[in-house]
Structures are given as C-alpha cells and as structure tokens.
Design a protein around this motif. Structure first.
Motif, PDB file in Angstrom:
ATOM      1  N   SER A 415       0.858  -1.181   0.000  1.00 44.49           N
ATOM      2  CA  SER A 415       0.000   0.000   0.000  1.00 44.49           C
ATOM      3  C   SER A 415       0.896   1.234   0.000  1.00 44.49           C
ATOM      4  N   VAL A 416       0.464   2.271  -0.684  1.00 44.08           N
ATOM      5  CA  VAL A 416       1.299   3.476  -0.790  1.00 44.08           C
ATOM      6  C   VAL A 416       0.467   4.712  -1.102  1.00 44.08           C
ATOM      7  N   GLY A 417       0.969   5.848  -0.684  1.00 49.31           N
ATOM      8  CA  GLY A 417       0.422   7.117  -1.152  1.00 49.31           C
ATOM      9  C   GLY A 417      -0.268   7.944  -0.099  1.00 49.31           C
ATOM     10  N   GLU A 418      -0.834   7.297   0.897  1.00 49.07           N
ATOM     11  CA  GLU A 418      -1.580   8.003   1.938  1.00 49.07           C
ATOM     12  C   GLU A 418      -1.767   7.015   3.076  1.00 49.07           C
ATOM     13  N   PRO A 419      -2.185   7.529   4.240  1.00 49.50           N
ATOM     14  CA  PRO A 419      -2.409   6.592   5.347  1.00 49.50           C
ATOM     15  C   PRO A 419      -3.500   5.599   4.969  1.00 49.50           C
ATOM     16  N   ILE A 420      -3.304   4.328   5.290  1.00 49.11           N
ATOM     17  CA  ILE A 420      -4.361   3.341   5.047  1.00 49.11           C
ATOM     18  C   ILE A 420      -5.092   3.140   6.370  1.00 49.11           C
ATOM     19  N   ASN A 421      -6.407   3.322   6.334  1.00 47.26           N
ATOM     20  CA  ASN A 421      -7.175   3.173   7.573  1.00 47.26           C
ATOM     21  C   ASN A 421      -7.292   1.697   7.925  1.00 47.26           C
ATOM     22  N   SER A 422      -7.605   1.449   9.189  1.00 47.85           N
ATOM     23  CA  SER A 422      -7.605   0.070   9.688  1.00 47.85           C
ATOM     24  C   SER A 422      -8.582  -0.819   8.931  1.00 47.85           C
ATOM     25  N   GLU A 423      -9.777  -0.288   8.620  1.00 43.15           N
ATOM     26  CA  GLU A 423     -10.781  -1.114   7.939  1.00 43.15           C
ATOM     27  C   GLU A 423     -10.268  -1.571   6.561  1.00 43.15           C
TER      28      GLU A 423
END
Ligand code: 6R9
Length: 687
Positions: A415-423
């Motif tokens: 994953s890349v580019g921005e924070p990934i939320n937990s869900e």
C-alpha cells in the motif's frame, strides 16, 4: 508556510493521541505471528552481508547500514550496478547545505542497468506486461524487444537534435512505448520529465516551460476506463505557449487519426527507420536522470531531480527487499507511470532487478470492480502494490468481486500514497490476501526516491501491525522533532518526521531552484531532511504516519497544494479572496473544500459560480483538484495581522466547530459562526 506549519504543530499532539489509540486497539487482536528468528542466515538473503562483520540478523544489518553507511552502500553499489567506470568516493554529503553526492567518480548508464545487462543472461524474459485498458487484453515485451524499442527511440531523439542534458517531456499513458521513451532519454543522456496524462494543458505547459523541454512525446489518444482521452489535443494547446519545444513525437495508441501540425512527427514510423542499436552515453553518477513535478505548499509545483546511480540503487534494493521480489516473479504496481510510484516500482526498480513488471493502463472499476483481481489471476501476479483510495472504493462493492478470481499467486501486498485506515488494511489483508500474504504499508515521497519506512524487510515472520509503516529501510534513520526543533529520543512520542542521514535515493535539488530545496527540506531542522509529515513512534520503536504538517492535500494519494487551487480560484472575476483546506473523505482520503469571498456587488447565482470554479480548476490543474465543496462566506477568519486562520477552517470542515481552540488572535470573531452555519447547511444539502 512557516506560519501554517506552526499552527499545525499545535493541533498535532491531539491528533497523534487519536492515532495512538487506534493502533492500541488493533494491536490487541490483529498481530502478525510474532516469532523470534535470530541468527538465521542473513547472507542467503543479502549476499553482501557475508562481508559485514558481526551482522547476523535484520537488526544487525540495519545497524550496520546506518553506522557503516559507506561500507554498506559501497558494497551494494559495486555489486548491484554495472559500472562503466568504478566510483572512488561513496558519498560526499552535507545535509545542512543541501549537498548530496553519491558514488563520485563513477560512470554508468541507467538504461544499460535496466536492459543490456539482462540481455546477456535472459534476453527472452518478459520485462513488461502491458495490461491494456481493454479488459482481458495484455501485451508482453521481452528484454530484447524493450532494448530494441529503446534504441530505436533513442536514435529518433538524437536525430531530432536531443543532446545530453536536454529535457524531454513525456505525456503518455502507461504503455511499453512510455517506458522505452524514459529509458531512451536515459540512454542518450537526456533528462525525462513525465507529466501525468490527467493534467490539463495549462498544467502541462507550466511544467514544460519550467523544464525548458526541447521535445514532447505523446500519443494521439489515451484510453482509460473505456473512455477516450484526447492527449494530442491537450499537447497542441500546451505547446502553443512553450517556445522551447521544437518537436512533438506522436505515438498511435488508437487507430484514430488526429490533426498533425508541422512540429509533429509520427513516432512509430520514425522508429521503423532507425537502427536497433544505440550506444549508451557514459553518465556521471550524479548526472540528472529525470525531473518529476510534485506539489508543495506554494502555488508553483517543484521539479524534483533524481540522478542516475543513487536512484537506481535505492529503487532496485527497496523493490527487492520490501516486497521480497525474486527472479521469475510478476510484479504488479498499478500506479500510473506519471507519479513517482510508477517511476520507481513499475519501471526502474523492477527493470534494474531484471524483473517482470506490469503496466496497468486501466482503472479499478473498469469494466467492473473485479478488474484488479481478474488481472492478478490472468497474469499470475506475485506482488500487488496499490493505493488505499482504491482499496476503500473496492471494499464497498463487497468480497464477491475478489473471491471470484484465483489469487493464489499473490505473495506480498503493498500500500502506498496516503495513510491506510484500519478497515481498509484489514479487508485488503483478510479478503484479498486471504490472511496469507504479508501486507506492507510503505511510506515514502517523490523526494525520497524510494520506500523509506515499511514493515519489510525484517527478520522472517516478524510481526506486522495493521496500518503502521513500522520499520525504517536500510540506511534510513528517522528522527522525530518537537515544536521547538529538538530531537525526541524517547519512544511513544509524536513529532515532525525527519531523516537524519542522507541516503542514495533522495532528490538532489529542485530544478532551477536550489534555494527552495534547501529552505523546504533542510532549514526547518538543521542537519536533517524534513519530510513535511508528522509521525508517531511506538514503545517498540515502530513508526506510524499521521499526515502532512503543511498546506499540502492528499486527494486519492495525489499531492495537491492548497495554494495551487487558491491561485486558480482567485483568478475568477467574481472572487475577492479564497481559502482551500482539506476535509476527510470516505474514499479519496481527503477532498478539497473551498471558502470564497465574493467581490462587492456580485449577484451571479451561487450555483453558476460554483460550476464555473470547478470547471476552471479542472481545466487549469486537473479534474481531481476540483473542490467538492465551495462555500461562499462574507469574510474569512483572519489574524490581526491579516493571515487567514486555516486551522479554524480545517476544524470547521472536520465538523469540529465547537472545538476551535484559542481564537484570541482573531480579528473579527463574528465571522466564525456564520461560516459554521453555512458549512452545516452545505454538508446537509443533498449533492
Ligand atoms: C510515494 C508517494 C508523498 C506523501 C507523503 C505522505 C503521503 C505516502 C504514505 C503516506 C501515510 C503512507 N504518504 N505514503 N502517508 N502512509 N504509507 O506517494 O509520493 O506523491 O510524493 O506523496 O504522501 O504525506 O509525504 P508523493
């Protein structure tokens, strides 16, 4: 920038606290099998490590990489890159002066490292799998074919007068010719500047003018999600205002003829006339490889400069170790080639490693929400690297679109580019990866060249904590700074994220503006590279990214300066002034929200003004930059010295109008209630 940055810092601690809680919650039930695997044979994983004294595990290797940087990077650069002339000095860097030089004295060529050397060992290996927009259609290009394409294109460029050091702008969709164009520039010593093919003609023209490009490479049209995009027309419009451009090379992506001007040259036809060999130019390690424009906190995008040797070493090493890429794997980075992720992980990293890399031309929803996973099944993708915004979008369509397809080839998810939320993290890991694939949330920037913080590499089977980027890559020494600029040495703290040592992948300058480079990255925290992001470090020493500390938005993983949007909005004849801030958006992560003050006497209908403003932003920047909400206000909240208090506006759009904090410096507090009421009305209104 300094002001808003300081204002941001004040709200920072509370924000961090919230993120910390989220992490704590997750940790309680979602740990990735922790095991202790000390003293495994690290040299089996990185052969160079056999010569690094006392190194027996990941921690040892990491410590060696930061404490013995010259030995570490020297050994890897000698081993992993093909040199025309060996380097004599590993590094000569002074962060405080913005002086970054790696592998001095060395000569090499990036295209040779990405192509020629693999021709000797595996000419028929597939280099590129072009996943075309048309569903179910792919095209494969071997290393031998890609070298041929690159040489022919390099010869066309030379024939058109492109010389070492000249800039070439590439405005194309992800396809093999785009890769060949990038590598052809590298081969003849020209500097490529790829501009994302979603940018408008004005944005393109700005970037061409800043780079003073001699030549533009484009295609007649592009296809995206089944729609036809008139790329050539956009280029025609742009080059009208770009006197430096003498030629436009036009590739044929579709069968439709387009109007050609006297500057235009049909690319494929010219390539057919050229020789299949083209001598690579010997480039100094620090010669420019490419420029890539990205948004900062002013209205003017920055052309970040990357150079041949350091960038290539860093992207190939991170590609190999963050994703555990092995020979024969199919690497699927679905980012567009116009962003740094496409440069580093669809092109340079994988090709330097002799890998097979996918060029994804389509969108996650075309023809249906199963597109990614159907592609994974058909191409047998082993590593899938995508953006949180797409994952958030797809999870809404349900698991059946994923489960329909065989994903047993997958070994690593990224994953890349921005924070990934937990869900989104949990769904990606559990549904897409069936809980079997390590999921690496990778933090990095256009400026860092490659991944800097990610859960892998690590000891085998070391824990991965959801939605945390966790561990610094080899040679990366993160530092967190408090509001006063002191380095925080404890754990369980939050601060401004800096990097305390140079590394080979970092950008060397901002094209034509070294002063801005120094001011932006090296002056805020002397002796450190400042990333512009905030981060939290847990008790275990793991990192979690909190978000930007400056006026940069992240819309669907694309960086966008609020000042860039304001500049366009302010040009509208009815607008007296404006302020743009980011607001949380369920799918895009963040969206743009504009507050505008109209000039006296304007009585045009608000809907008309809104539509015109959105259209103008789409036209002058790009569609994704258009504000979702435009709120007309009587005045903006300002300090007594006249500075817009964006902090207040940000709180309002986050729905926290009752927690505005200290307003004592505000000039006229009556403005605020009106804005809060207007915001409630706007958000409540059906759209
Ligand atoms: C590679 C890329 C860089 C900005 C960066 C940060 C955000 C990137 C992230 C992340 C949280 C991650 N960002 N990866 N935030 N977690 N894993 O995206 O480069 O377009 O230059 O953007 O994106 O804010 O500063 P770029």
């Amino acid at each position: 920038m300094a002001m808003s940055f300081l204002a941001c810092r004040n709200t920072f601690v509370k924000h961090c606290f919230h993120r910390k809680l989220t992490t704590a919650l997750w940790r309680s039930f979602a740990k990735w099998k922790p095991t202790s695997s000390r003293n495994y044979n690290i040299a089996a994983c990185m052969p160079e490590a056999a010569a690094f004294l006392g190194v027996g595990d990941h921690a040892g290797l990491y410590n060696y990489s930061v404490n013995e940087g010259d030995r570490f990077w020297g050994a890897l650069a000698r081993q992993r890159l093909s040199w025309i002339t060996p380097f004599h000095t590993v590094q000569d860097c002074k962060l405080s002066e913005g002086k970054i030089r790696w592998f001095e004295g060395g000569q090499l060529n990036a295209s040779v490292n990405c192509l020629d050397r693999h021709i000797h060992t595996c000419p028929e290996r597939v280099a590129l799998i072009w996943e075309k927009d048309e569903p179910g259609t792919e095209a494969r290009v071997t290393y031998r074919q890609l070298l041929e394409l690159t040489c022919r294109l390099g010869n066309v460029l030379k024939r058109q007068g492109v010389r070492k050091g000249d800039r070439v702008t590439i405005y194309m969709p992800p396809c093999p010719l785009t890769v060949a164009a990038m590598l052809a520039c590298a081969r003849i010593g020209a500097v490529h500047s790829v501009v994302f093919a979603g940018f408008s003609s004005e944005a393109l023209a700005d970037r061409i003018r800043d780079a003073q490009s001699k030549l533009v490479i484009t295609s007649n049209q592009a296809l995206r999600g089944g729609r036809t995009i008139e790329l050539k027309k956009t280029v025609d419009q742009a080059v009208k205002d770009c006197p430096s451009v003498t030629r436009v090379l036009v590739a044929m992506r579709t069968d439709n003829q387009v109007q050609m001007t006297d500057k235009d040259i049909p690319l494929e036809e010219e390539m057919m006339k050229e020789d299949v060999t083209c001598d690579p130019v010997a480039m100094e390690s620090e010669d420019m490889l490419f420029l890539l424009y990205t948004s900062g906190s002013t209205g003017k995008p920055k052309g970040l400069v990357h150079t041949h040797a350091g960038y290539l070493l860093y992207t190939s090493l991170t590609h190999r170790y963050v994703f555990n890429y092995h020979d024969g794997d199919v690497f699927g980075c679905v980012a567009d080639i116009g962003w740094i992720t496409g440069h580093s992980y669809a092109v340079y990293g994988p090709l330097c490693n002799g890998g097979t890399t996918v060029l994804f031309e389509s969108t996650p929803l075309y023809p249906d929400p199963g597109r990614y996973w159907e592609t994974v099944e058909r191409l047998r993708i082993n590593q899938f690297y995508g953006a949180p915004t797409a994952i958030r979008l797809l999870l809404k369509y349900g698991d059946q679109w994923v489960k329909k397809y065989d994903r047993s080839s997958l070994k690593t998810l990224g994953s890349v580019g921005e924070p990934i939320n937990s869900e989104a993290w949990e769904w990606y890991s559990r549904v897409v990866g069936e809980g079997k694939c390590p999921l690496v949330d990778t933090w990095w920037q256009t400026e860092t060249g490659g991944i800097c913080i990610a859960p892998r590499p690590s000891d085998p089977d070391a824990e991965i904590i959801p939605a945390m980027v966790m561990r610094p890559f080899f040679g990366i020494q993160p530092a967190l700074m408090d509001e006063k600029g002191n380095r925080l040495s404890a754990s369980d703290v939050s601060g401004a994220l800096c990097i305390a040592q140079p590394w080979p992948g970092m950008a060397r300058t901002i094209y034509n503006d070294h002063k801005r480079y120094i001011e932006t990255y090296f002056q805020p925290y002397p002796g450190h590279f400042f990333t512009g992001d905030g981060a939290y470090r847990s008790k275990e020493g793991y990192y979690q990214i909190i978000g930007r500390l400056d006026d940069v938005l992240n819309v669907s993983g694309h960086r966008l300066g609020t000042a860039e949007i304001e500049e366009v909005v302010n040009q509208h004849h009815v607008v007296a002034e404006s302020a743009v801030v980011g607001y949380p958006h369920e799918i895009k992560g963040e969206g743009a929200y504009a507050f505008i003050v109209l000039k006296d006497g304007v009585d045009d209908p608000e809907e008309l003004i809104e539509k015109q403003l959105r259209d103008t932003v789409s036209l002058k920047i790009a569609k994704y930059a258009a504000p979702d909400y435009i709120q007309v206000v009587k005045r903006l909240p300002k300090t007594r010295s006249g500075k817009i208090m964006r902090r207040v506006l940000r709180k309002i759009v986050e729905g926290k109008g009752s927690q505005l904090g200290d307003l004592s410096t505000m000039d006229d507090q009556t403005a605020v209630q009106e804005i809060i009421d207007g915001h409630k009305h706007l958000r409540g209104a059906p759209r």
